[in-house]
Design a protein around this motif. Structure first.
Motif: not given
Length: 728
Positions: A14-32
């Motif tokens: 599972k892929y996750t991101i954090s930092g500036e705009g994570a979850g609001s401006i930028f989202i990530i596909d957990e599988l790919t």
């Protein structure tokens, strides 16, 4: 997209991101591990985003690798147009500036990335007003496009300047701003009078400095370029011009008095000149202009005018007779020719009425005899009025000089005395005499000296004329004896040069004096002493010593006197003896023996025996009048006893004095005692005189009746009265 090497594609990671705009401006596909932007990005707002990626086990959520950081950079596109942040702009440029003169600089900014493409590359251009101004397309500097900008024609211009990005290429964005350019003034216009002639009128009686009129020249320029000054180029003898600094007007005023009869119109040329001339525009023409001011003088009734106008000086001889002509003053009416004028003298300037004037002709004559020695000049004021209008009056000063005539004889100048030593030598100059003369001849004084005729036989002194209006007295013999003759009188005749020549005789007193070896005068006839003006130092010291000795003696004498006086006062203070004893208190009566020692009073007539053998017999018995009283004698016997009473007291006093003088043990003090005790077994109860009238008295007071009216009342109390009168 992010990916880990441990991902085998089975979906265990599972892929996750954090930092500036994570979850609001930028989202990530957990599988790919693909990262997507959820909204439109604006590079001008934020150009970079920093994020952190993590690969975890899907079941246990444990990290499979350490967290890694990556940056998302927003790529710029030309989406922002250039903007003039400081607009609108206002600039200025001087009129008649040459082509290419810089006016101002405008700047536009573009928010796009200047490092990427041409999105932020801006060029400038003029949309409106390009006929008069241009702009540098790269720098934005606005410049003049023509050289004939004229403020007087148009004083401001409105420009529209455009800024375009993409270097002005097709598709570029643009923005614009407004630029206001004000044309400033230069002194390129000369002053101009609206009229070439102005007319004014003024009365001939107007005072000097009175304004005649105002004119003004206009100037198309503005500010200090309109400052101008005025001057008169023609006709400035009687008029002057000044500049009103507030209104820039030329004020023409009177410089000298005007005369209608002399000239009725005056042409005055007034010129206006710019104060601040710009040398760059001198070739444009002369920066000055002229106009003619025509001044008409109107006639007024004027008082008579004297000739000459500044006063008259006249001369008259000192010996002129009363009524003699001194001079003539002249005045005429300037308005009407040959109009009669009347003259008079202001008597406040001639209170003694020394001069008179003919009211018609103006001839001044003498009213009194003159004396130059009393007053050499006379200053009077002469008035002139019109014969038919006395309000028209004027005056002038007349100075009259009194010419001297020789009417005062010369006199010897003081002092009139001289001194000569007894041992004078022949030919010795003993005195120089001078002369005073109240006259003042124009050629100067010249005096002649001679001995008077009565001194022609003089054998002692001679007179020598020194040719400088002085004369010297010389001796003719040697040796003078003041005891034989101590004073000589020498009459001298003095004559002046005239004309006519006058003379006087003065007497010089010459005293014979005793002199020392140096010729200094010591005394004249034992009455006059001439002391040296200064004392020698030795004489001064001796004089001071004498004065000091005298002062010391005076102080010693005063000190001794004060010392003796102090001793006397000490002795008097130490002597506390009472010299006067008064028993004037009745006390408790004769039986009161406690207050006073009554033994001395009770033994009043018991005189002790004197110590001296020659002091006389003892007096132990009582007075006769007391004995007579005790035996009850008759009235005649009482009178006889009273008569002997005074001799008894005299003898008693004399006896006491002899005893006091003979007693060497008693201090030599005078003693006064009052014995008021009436005696043993006295019938009197009181010493008051009120009871005396009713008490038998041995003393005869009948003599009180002979002392006059003042003692009549007292005699009535003490003198025996008439029994018949008492009964009545």
């Amino acid at each position: 997209m992010i990916h880990t090497d441990s991902d085998d594609g089975e979906g265990n990671i599972k892929y996750t991101i954090s930092g500036e705009g994570a979850g609001s401006i930028f989202i990530i596909d957990e599988l790919t591990g693909d990262i997507h932007a959820t909204e439109r990005l604006d590079r001008e707002e934020k150009a970079f985003y920093t994020l952190r990626a993590q690969a975890r086990d899907r079941l246990s959520n444990d990290p499979l690798e350490p967290e890694s950081e990556f940056v998302i950079k927003v790529q710029d596109i030309n989406d922002s147009e250039p903007k003039f942040l400081e607009g609108p702009y206002i600039g200025s440029v001087a009129e008649l500036s040459p082509i290419g003169t810089s006016v101002m600089k405008v700047t536009a900014s573009d928010a796009d990335d200047p490092t990427y493409g041409s999105s932020a590359r801006v060029v400038y251009s003029v949309l409106d007003g390009e006929k008069f101004f241009t702009v540098d397309k790269n720098k934005g500097i606005i410049m003049t496009a023509v050289a004939d900008l004229d403020r007087e024609t148009q004083d401001r211009y409105e420009l529209v300047v455009k800024a375009t990005d993409m270097a002005g290429q097709m598709g570029g964005l643009s923005g614009s701003t407004t630029v206001t350019i004000v044309i400033t003034d230069v002194n390129d216009n000369p002053p101009r009078f609206p009229q070439k002639m102005y007319q004014f009128s003024v009365s001939e009686g107007a005072a000097v400095g009175t304004p005649v009129g105002r004119v003004i020249a206009t100037d198309a320029d503005m500010g200090e370029n309109t400052d101008m000054s005025y001057l008169i180029t023609d006709g400035g003898e009687l008029f002057k011009v000044t500049t009103d600094m507030e209104t820039q007007e030329a004020v023409v005023s009177i410089k000298k008095p005007l005369d209608f009869e002399n000239k009725r119109t005056h042409n005055v040329v007034v010129e206006a000149v710019n104060k601040h001339v710009d040398p760059r525009f001198v070739d444009l023409g002369s920066f000055r202009d002229q106009t003619i001011v025509l001044v008409s003088v109107s006639d007024t009734d004027e008082p008579p005018i004297f000739y000459p106008a500044d006063g008259t000086i006249m001369e008259v001889q000192e010996d002129a007779k009363v009524g003699a002509l001194v001079g003539i003053v002249t005045a005429r009416d300037p308005d009407v020719k040959n109009k009669p004028v009347r003259f008079s003298i202001d008597r406040t300037t001639d209170q003694e009425m020394i001069f008179h004037i003919d009211p018609d002709s103006g001839a001044i004559t003498l009213g009194k005899i003159l004396d130059r020695e009393t007053a050499g000049w006379h200053n009077i004021t002469v008035k002139a009025v019109e014969a038919d209008n006395h309000t028209m009056a004027s005056q002038t000063s007349v100075s009259i000089r009194i010419l001297d005539v020789n009417d005062n004889p010369p006199e010897l100048a003081t002092p009139y005395e001289a001194s000569i030593c007894e041992d004078a030598k022949p030919g010795q100059l003993i005195h120089t005499i001078s002369v005073v003369d109240r006259d003042e001849p124009q050629s100067g004084h010249r005096f002649y000296f001679n001995l008077a005729p009565e001194a022609s036989s003089n054998r002692y002194f001679s007179l020598l004329d020194l040719k400088d209006n002085t004369a010297g007295i010389r001796t003719q013999r040697s040796g003078f004896n003041r005891h034989e003759q101590n004073v000589y009188f020498l009459p001298i005749l003095v004559v002046d040069s005239g004309p006519p020549s006058l003379s006087s005789t003065g007497t010089l007193t010459i005293r014979v004096c005793g002199c020392d070896t140096d010729g200094a005068i010591q005394s004249c006839n034992a009455t006059a002493y001439v002391m040296s003006a200064a004392l020698s130092p030795g004489a001064l010291i001796a004089l001071l010593v004498c004065m000091l000795i005298l002062i010391v003696l005076v102080l010693l004498i005063l000190t001794l006197k004060r010392h003796r006086k102090g001793q006397r006062m000490t002795e008097d203070e130490e002597d506390m003896r009472d010299n006067v004893i008064k028993y004037n208190d009745e006390g408790g009566g004769e039986q009161d023996t406690q207050a006073y020692d009554m033994s001395a009073l009770r033994n009043l007539y018991d005189f002790p025996e004197a110590k001296s053998c020659d002091s006389g017999p003892d007096i132990r018995s009582l007075p006769q009048w007391i004995q007579a009283k005790r035996v009850g004698g008759s009235g005649a016997e009482a009178a006889a006893a009273a008569a002997t009473d005074f001799s008894l007291f005299k003898g008693y006093i004399r006896k006491k004095v002899e005893q006091a003088d003979a007693d060497l043990s008693v201090p030599p003090y005078d003693s006064f005692q009052t014995y008021a005790f009436e005696g043993t077994s006295s019938p009197a109860l009181s010493l008051s005189s009120i009871h005396t009238l009713s008490t038998t008295s041995e003393q005869d007071f009948s003599y009180l009746s002979e002392w006059g009216p003042r003692f009549r009342q007292l005699a009535g109390y003490y003198a025996p009265g008439n029994p018949e009168e008492e009964r009545s």
